[in-house]
Design an enzyme around this catalytic site. Structure first.
Site, PDB file in Angstrom:
ATOM      1  N   ASP A 375       5.474   0.269   5.034  1.00 17.12           N
ATOM      2  CA  ASP A 375       4.800  -1.027   4.980  1.00 17.12           C
ATOM      3  C   ASP A 375       4.729  -1.651   6.370  1.00 17.12           C
ATOM      4  OD1 ASP A 375       4.234  -3.930   3.883  1.00 17.12           O
ATOM      5  OD2 ASP A 375       4.113  -2.628   2.128  1.00 17.12           O
ATOM      6  N   ARG A 452       0.626 -17.719   8.616  1.00 11.41           N
ATOM      7  CA  ARG A 452       1.481 -16.573   8.931  1.00 11.41           C
ATOM      8  C   ARG A 452       1.286 -16.151  10.393  1.00 11.41           C
ATOM      9  NH1 ARG A 452       2.475 -10.516   6.685  1.00 11.41           N
ATOM     10  NH2 ARG A 452       4.532 -10.846   5.878  1.00 11.41           N
ATOM     11  N   TRP A 486      -4.131  -1.693   1.893  1.00  9.77           N
ATOM     12  CA  TRP A 486      -4.981  -2.553   2.745  1.00  9.77           C
ATOM     13  C   TRP A 486      -4.650  -3.993   2.383  1.00  9.77           C
ATOM     14  CZ3 TRP A 486     -10.014  -1.124   5.277  1.00  9.77           C
ATOM     15  CH2 TRP A 486     -10.713  -2.238   5.741  1.00  9.77           C
ATOM     16  N   ASP A 487      -3.961  -4.650   3.295  1.00 11.03           N
ATOM     17  CA  ASP A 487      -3.440  -5.999   3.010  1.00 11.03           C
ATOM     18  C   ASP A 487      -4.323  -7.062   3.665  1.00 11.03           C
ATOM     19  OD1 ASP A 487      -1.710  -7.948   2.115  1.00 11.03           O
ATOM     20  OD2 ASP A 487       0.064  -7.147   3.130  1.00 11.03           O
ATOM     21  N   ASP A 557       3.386 -10.238  -5.249  1.00 11.14           N
ATOM     22  CA  ASP A 557       4.642  -9.965  -4.538  1.00 11.14           C
ATOM     23  C   ASP A 557       5.843 -10.236  -5.431  1.00 11.14           C
ATOM     24  OD1 ASP A 557       3.581  -9.027  -2.237  1.00 11.14           O
ATOM     25  OD2 ASP A 557       3.744 -10.893  -1.108  1.00 11.14           O
TER      26      ASP A 557
HETATM   27  C1  DGJ Z   1       2.086  -8.986   1.614  1.00  5.61           C
HETATM   28  C2  DGJ Z   1       2.177  -7.873   0.633  1.00  5.61           C
HETATM   29  O1  DGJ Z   1       1.866  -8.321  -0.636  1.00  5.61           O
HETATM   30  C3  DGJ Z   1       3.572  -7.286   0.680  1.00  5.61           C
HETATM   31  O2  DGJ Z   1       3.709  -6.300  -0.291  1.00  5.61           O
HETATM   32  C4  DGJ Z   1       3.822  -6.740   2.050  1.00  5.61           C
HETATM   33  O3  DGJ Z   1       2.943  -5.674   2.291  1.00  5.61           O
HETATM   34  C5  DGJ Z   1       3.636  -7.831   3.080  1.00  5.61           C
HETATM   35  N1  DGJ Z   1       2.368  -8.490   2.935  1.00  5.61           N
HETATM   36  C6  DGJ Z   1       3.753  -7.259   4.473  1.00  5.61           C
HETATM   37  O4  DGJ Z   1       3.434  -8.159   5.438  1.00  5.61           O
END
Ligand code: DGJ
Length: 749
Positions: A375, A452, A486-487, A557
Site C-alpha cells: 500500500d 491530506r 487506484w486510490d 476504510d
Molecule cells: C485510503 C485507502 O482507503 C486506504 O486503504 C489506504 O490505501 C490509504 N488511503 C493509503 O493512503
C-alpha cells in the site's frame, strides 16, 4: 418485449417493455411536447390503448392558450425545459447567445435500433442486439438552435432502462449569427413523473468510514434532494435514489431505483408538486457547471439506470446486481474467484520495508493467502502523508533492491504481487509540483485548500493525463504486478484550471471526471490482465462509473464487522457482492476501537471480495490459526456469493440486535445464510430465521460451517424449501456474548 411506437391523434405513443415493467410516453401534436404517461408494472397491449385514450391534461395541452402556463406547470415532461411556465425543477437550461435562460424540448423524429450504442468517453451499460433495444427521440429547441436527443435503452432480460441525453448546437438558433457558443448550465440525464401515490424515498448517506448507510424517508411536498459538489460521487451522499410505495418493504410493493453511471458531481431528487405528482430527476450537478457548446458540437450527459421492482426493495437490488454484473463490469475477473490478498496498510501504515513485506508474505503463504498488496508509502520520500504524490519513484531506502527485486521475491514465495498508487494527486512537496505547479487544480492568487496535505492534478489537460498514464504504465511494466489499487484521497476544491481560461472553468469538474475515465480506459486496454481495484479514501468513489473499469472497489476504510454490516448492506442495495472490497482486520479495530471475534470478521468479509489487512506475523496465534479455515470457507462459498441472488433477511440497522443475509444460487439448488448476532440477548439460544428465495418444492440439507474443522459439520436436518421459508428454522449457535456469527449452508438433495 422491446419498444413499440404507435400513431395517435397526430402524435406518437411509445411503449418500452422489460420483462416486468412498462414505460410509456407520448408526443402531443401542436407543440411536440413529450409527455410521460406511465412507469410501473408491465401493461398488456390493451393497457396501452386505454392510456392512449386519455385526452385530458396532464397528458395533453388543454388547447386553452390563455392558460398555457397552468398546463406547463403540471405537464409530465419527459425532459423538462426551463423558464416557460413549468415552475418545478427543470432538466435542461442554457444561457443563449442573447443571454436568455429559457429552453423547450419538442419532438421532431425518432428511430428504434437493436442493441445499445456506446457513450463515447463515458462509462455505460452495454448489451448486444439480442439483449437491448434503443429508442432515440430527436427533439429540438428551435429558438436556441439545439437538437436534444433522448436515448432509452431497454434490456430484454432485466427490468432496467438506461437513459442518456445528447445536446447538439445546430447553429440555427435565433442568435447564432455570430457563430459562438451556447452555454449549457444544466443537462440532466433523466426525468420521470409519477402520479397518484404516497411515496417514500431511499437514499444512501455517510461519511469517511461510514459510507452508504440506508436512509428511508416519507416524501412530503417540495424536494428531497441529494447531491455531490465534491468532484467525486463521495462518502457523504450517493448517486442513487429510490422512490417506493410508502408501504413497500423488502419483499412487497412498487420500487423504482435510479442509479447514475457517473463518478463526479451529481444531483438526484424527488419533487412532489402541488398536484401530488412526483418528478424524479438525476444527472450532473449544475452547481459550478457551464459547458460551452460551439456550433456543430455535442454534449453527452452520462446515463441513468432505472430499475423497477413490483416485489419490494430486495428485487430491485437483485435486478441491479444482475445488470451490473452482466452489462456494466467488463473485467475478465468479474466472473472469477479473486486471489485472497493481504494488504499491508493497517498492518504497517508507512512503516515498512522489503524485509517486513517478505516476512508477511512468507507467513501469509503458509496460511493459504494468495497475493501481497503493498500500500501507500513505497515511493519518493514518503514516510507519512505529507509529500511525494506525483513522484512515482521507488524509495530504495525502504524497498531495498528495488521494486522488481521485491516482486520477484514475493513471487518466489508463491504469492502474486499488487501495488497501491494515487495517480490523480500531487503533493506540494514533490518534484512534480516544483516542475509543474500549474498542473494542480487551483485558483491564481488564492492559497489552495489542502486536504491530506495534497492537491489534485488537472486532468482536464491532455498532457497531464498523458504524463499520469506514463507514470502508472512505467511502474506496472517494471515488475510482475498482478493488481493495482487506484486510490483518490481528497475531494476537489479551488476549481481553477490553468488551461481552461475565463470561459471554461465551468467545464472543469466534468472534464476532470472525463480525464479519470480516459486514464482508466487506457489502463484496462493496455493491461487487460491487471486486476484493478478502485478506492477513494475508503469508499468515496464506489459508483457504477468506476465499476465499468474495475470489477471491485474498496468499500470502506472501516473494517469493523459491525459497521460493515451497515456499510455492506447499503452498498449491496445497488452493487453486487462480487464488487465489494472486504478484508478481515486486526482488533481493536482501527476505526471504531471495537473488538470482535476473528471468525465474525471473516463471515462479514466473505460477503465481498475477501482478503486480509493486518500484520499476519503479529496477530494473536489463535486468530492466525483460524486463517486456513477462513481460506477454505472462501474457496468453498465464493462462487455462490459472487454469482447468486442476494436477500436481506434481517437488518441490524433496523432491529438493533441481529443481521442476516442470504445468497441463493440462480438454479436454487444451494444457499448460504450468514447470521450475525450483534448484541446478544439473554437466554437466546437460537434464532428463528425465515429464509427467502428458495424453491418451495425442493428438499434441502442443512449444515453449519465449523471453523475448528475448516469444513462443514454433519447434516443437521432436511427440510423442504416451503418449510424453510414460511415456517423458518431455528438457527442454533453460541449466542452468549456479542458479535457472534454463524454460517448455514443449504444444498438440494
Ligand atoms: C485510503 C485507502 O482507503 C486506504 O486503504 C489506504 O490505501 C490509504 N488511503 C493509503 O493512503
Amino acid at each position: 418485449m422491446g419498444i413499440t411506437c404507435k400513431d395517435i391523434d397526430g402524435g406518437k405513443l411509445f411503449k418500452l417493455d422489460t420483462p416486468n415493467s412498462s414505460y410509456i410516453f407520448r408526443t402531443a401534436d401542436n407543440d411536440g411536447f413529450i409527455l410521460h404517461m406511465y412507469y410501473g408494472k408491465r401493461l398488456s397491449g390493451t393497457g396501452l390503448d386505454d392510456l392512449a385514450r386519455i385526452k385530458e391534461p396532464p397528458f395533453l395541452p388543454s388547447g386553452n392558450e390563455r392558460e398555457r402556463c397552468s398546463f406547463m406547470d403540471c405537464a409530465p415532461f419527459e425532459y423538462p425545459g426551463h423558464g416557460l411556465g413549468d415552475y418545478r425543477d427543470d432538466a435542461f437550461s442554457v444561457i443563449s447567445n442573447d443571454g436568455y435562460f429559457a429552453t423547450s424540448v419538442s419532438y421532431s423524429d425518432h428511430r428504434i435500433i437493436q442493441g445499445k450504442p456506446r457513450l463515447e468517453g463515458l462509462p455505460a451499460t452495454f448489451g448486444n442486439e439480442d439483449e437491448c433495444t434503443t429508442l432515440e427521440i430527436t427533439a429540438v429547441d428551435a429558438i436556441n438552435g439545439l437538437e436534444i436527443i433522448l436515448y432509452y435503452s431497454v434490456f430484454e432480460n432485466v427490468d432496467a432502462i438506461a437513459r442518456s441525453v445528447k445536446i447538439r448546437n445546430m447553429g440555427t438558433g435565433s442568435a447564432e449569427k455570430d457563430n459562438s457558443s451556447i452555454r449549457i448550465t444544466k443537462a440532466l440525464s433523466t426525468c420521470v413523473e409519477f402520479y397518484g401515490g404516497d411515496y417514500d424515498t431511499i437514499t444512501l448517506h455517510g461519511s469517511w468510514a461510514r459510507e452508504r448507510i440506508m436512509d428511508r424517508e416519507h416524501l412530503g411536498y417540495g424536494k428531497r434532494s441529494i447531491t455531490s459538489v465534491r468532484g467525486e460521487s463521495s462518502h457523504q451522499e450517493h448517486p442513487f435514489i429510490a422512490l417506493l410505495d410508502h408501504d413497500a418493504n423488502e419483499d412487497h410493493g412498487n420500487v423504482y431505483g435510479f442509479s447514475f453511471v457517473y463518478s463526479g458531481n451529481f444531483t438526484a431528487q424527488a419533487e412532489k408538486s402541488q398536484f401530488d405528482s412526483v418528478r424524479v430527476m438525476m444527472g450532473i450537478n449544475p452547481v459550478d457547471f457551464c459547458w460551452n457548446l460551439k456550433v456543430g458540437e455535442e454534449f453527452r450527459a452520462p446515463e441513468v439506470i432505472s430499475v423497477y421492482s413490483d416485489e419490494g426493495i430486495g428485487k430491485m437490488s437483485r435486478t441491479f446486481h444482475d445488470l451490473y454484473r452482466n452489462h456494466l463490469i467488463r473485467s475478465k475477473y468479474k466472473d472469477c474467484k479473486r486471489p485472497i490478498l493481504i494488504n499491508n496498510w493497517e498492518a504497517t501504515y508507512f512503516d515498512f520495508n522489503t524485509d517486513k513485506l517478505i516476512a508477511i508474505a512468507k507467513q501469509a503463504k503458509e496460511l493459504g493467502i494468495e497475493m501481497l498488496v503493498m500500500d501507500d508509502g513505497w515511493f519518493g520520500h514518503r514516510n507519512d502523508d505529507s509529500n511525494s504524490l506525483g513522484d512515482w519513484i521507488v524509495n530504495e531506502d525502504k524497498i531495498k533492491g528495488g521494486l522488481k527485486y521485491l516482486v520477484d521475491e514475493v513471487n518466489k514465495i508463491g504469492l502474486k504481487f499488487g501495488i497501491w498508487m494515487e495517480p490523480e494527486m500531487i503533493s506540494p512537496d514533490s518534484d512534480l509540483y516544483r516542475a509543474h505547479p500549474d498542473w494542480a487544480i487551483q485558483i491564481p492568487g488564492r492559497k489552495p485548500t489542502l486536504s491530506r496535505a495534497q492537491l489534485v492534478l488537472d486532468l482536464s489537460r491532455p498532457e497531464v493525463v498523458d504524463y499520469t498514464f506514463g507514470q502508472v504504465e512505467r511502474i506496472l511494466k517494471s515488475a510482475n504486478i498482478a493488481y493495482l489499487k487506484w486510490d483518490m484521497n481528497r475531494q476537489l476544491t479551488d476549481i481553477g484550471s490553468a488551461m481552461l481560461g475565463k470561459e471554461g472553468q465551468g467545464e472543469l469538474f466534468h472534464r476532470y471526471c472525463l480525464g479519470v475515465y480516459k486514464l482508466q480506459e487506457r489502463l484496462v486496454t493496455e493491461f487487460p490482465d491487471l486486476l484493478l481495484e478502485n478506492c477513494s479514501g475508503g469508499g468515496a468513489r464506489f459508483d457504477p462509473g468506476m465499476l465499468y473499469y474495475s470489477p471491485q472497489i474498496w468499500t470502506s476504510d472501516d473494517m469493523d464487522p459491525v459497521m460493515r454490516l451497515q456499510i455492506q448492506q447499503g452498498t449491496a442495495l445497488i452493487y453486487p457482492l462480487s464488487s465489494m472490497g472486504a478484508h478481515v482486520c486486526d482488533c481493536p479495530n482501527h476505526s471504531t476501537g471495537r473488538t470482535t471475534p476473528f471468525a465474525t470478521r471473516g463471515y462479514v468479509a466473505l460477503a465481498g471480495t475477501f482478503g486480509y489487512e493486518l500484520d499476519v506475523t503479529r496477530i494473536p496465534e489463535a486468530d492466525r490459526n483460524m486463517i486456513p479455515a477462513q481460506v477454505a470457507m472462501y474457496h468453498k462459498y465464493n462462487d455462490l456469493v459472487r454469482t447468486g441472488d442476494y436477500y436481506r433477511v434481517a437488518s441490524y440497522l433496523e432491529n438493533h440486535e441481529w443481521d442476516c443475509w442470504e445468497v441463493v444460487s440462480k438454479d436454487k439448488k444451494e444457499a448460504l445464510i450468514t447470521i450475525i448476532n450483534v448484541i446478544g440477548r439473554v437466554n437466546m439460544k437460537s434464532r428463528r430465521v425465515k429464509l427467502k428465495g428458495l424453491d418451495p418444492s425442493k428438499t434441502y440439507s442443512l449444515r453449519y460451517y465449523n471453523m475448528d474443522k475448516a469444513d462443514e459439520d454433519e447434516e443437521i436436518i432436511r427440510l423442504k424449501g416451503d418449510a424453510l421459508m414460511y415456517a423458518g428454522i431455528n438457527a442454533t449457535g453460541d449466542y452468549h456474548g456479542d458479535f457472534k456469527g454463524r454460517l448455514l449452508h443449504l444444498v438440494e438433495i
